[in-house]
Write a protein that holds these residues in place. Structure first.
Motif, mmCIF file in Angstrom:
data_model
loop_
_atom_site.group_PDB
_atom_site.id
_atom_site.type_symbol
_atom_site.label_atom_id
_atom_site.label_comp_id
_atom_site.label_asym_id
_atom_site.label_seq_id
_atom_site.Cartn_x
_atom_site.Cartn_y
_atom_site.Cartn_z
ATOM 1 N N SER A 221 22.987 13.665 33.075
ATOM 2 C CA SER A 221 22.329 13.727 32.139
ATOM 3 C C SER A 221 22.516 11.988 31.463
ATOM 4 O O SER A 221 23.240 11.737 31.478
ATOM 5 C CB SER A 221 22.628 14.181 31.209
ATOM 6 O OG SER A 221 21.240 15.255 31.064
ATOM 7 N N GLY A 222 21.574 11.499 31.003
ATOM 8 C CA GLY A 222 21.587 9.991 30.214
ATOM 9 C C GLY A 222 21.335 9.219 30.869
ATOM 10 O O GLY A 222 20.852 7.678 30.622
ATOM 11 N N ASN A 223 20.768 9.320 32.632
ATOM 12 C CA ASN A 223 19.810 8.845 33.663
ATOM 13 C C ASN A 223 18.424 8.347 33.871
ATOM 14 O O ASN A 223 17.618 7.714 34.576
ATOM 15 C CB ASN A 223 20.577 7.687 34.482
ATOM 16 C CG ASN A 223 20.865 9.120 35.350
ATOM 17 O OD1 ASN A 223 20.163 9.672 35.552
ATOM 18 N ND2 ASN A 223 21.872 8.875 36.064
#
Lengths: 147, 147
Positions: A80-82
């Motif tokens: 997660s995060g991109n």
DNA sequence: CGTTGACCTAGACCCCGGTCTAGCACCTAA
DNA sequence: TTAGGTGCTAGACCGGGGTCTAGGTCAACG
């Protein structure tokens, strides 16, 4: 077939890829999660891996190069995060697909036209060639125009 | 621009092919009529040649291999009498194109789905990963099923 | 004249995506 | 215990489709 736990041959069967290609894909970093190994070193694919590979097959089939699939895989691997970046990549591929679709439809028009004309031609008893250079007007010389 | 009489560079411009590729195509027998030469040996393309090449470009763009284009070119070169065979070839290519179209639409569905889900995901403030393996159920062992 | 730009040939090179081989390890069933 | 099946790695090989280079020939322009 308890969840997870397919070996490479089985995965080959259900993805339609060869075992060679599966190993190639792994080496090339297309897999979004590290493939597990059993204690004697053989690959063990989870059903999630197989789903992912099925997606890869579709990406390939729609012209996504291996390197791009690799980038996507990496993003997913990183977790997660991109998501924005993944979305960007997917959107670009979607654009690419739609372009292919329009180009392909265009080509289809051409081919359809040719097919039609040959069909009519043959049905009408083959007079003249529907796809031939004109009976050679003259011995063309480039008439030296520098343009 | 009197009819006929383009040189390779000009043909490259209007077909979008490089001069290298044009020569390659010629060597590979893709041209349906012998390219003329001026007295110093330079290629002189007729407008018919250019049209033919434009068709070749579309054939390529729709996935026809060079060898197949070559076969078609040969048929055309041989002149009237083999129209049925040309038709056959074209029909097959048409089939091939429509297959590509359906495959491509299928892939588009997949990508559209992913794009949508990422868009909703991002709009909703990024909770959870819409494309992640489940939080690792256990350390998968292939459970030794021989099947 | 000489220079410039387009062209010529033959052949090397390159990328991509796969496919196959050699030589070996394991495991299960007869 | 042995044979067959499946898997492993590293690395060679392949076909398709271009792309580029070297070394040379014209031809037109200033």
């Amino acid at each position: 077939m308890a969840d997870g736990g397919l070996r490479i041959g089985q995965v080959a069967q259900r993805t339609g890829l060869s075992v060679h290609t599966l190993r190639l894909y792994e080496r090339a970093g297309l897999l979004a999660s590290e493939v597990q190994r059993d204690r004697s070193g053989r690959r063990v694919y989870s059903t999630w891996d197989v789903e992912w590979l099925a997606n890869c097959v579709k990406f390939r089939a729609s012209g996504m190069p291996l390197t791009t699939i690799g980038r996507l895989a990496q993003l997913v691997r990183e977790g997660s995060g991109n998501e924005a970046e993944r979305l960007e990549l997917l959107r670009e591929h979607r654009r690419h697909i739609t372009e292919q679709l329009t180009r392909l439809r265009d080509c289809l028009d051409l081919v359809d036209g040719k097919v039609d004309s040959y069909e009519r031609h043959l049905a009408a008893g083959a007079r003249g060639d529907p796809w031939q250079q004109q009976p050679r007007p003259t011995t063309a010389e480039p008439s030296h125009q520098t343009g």
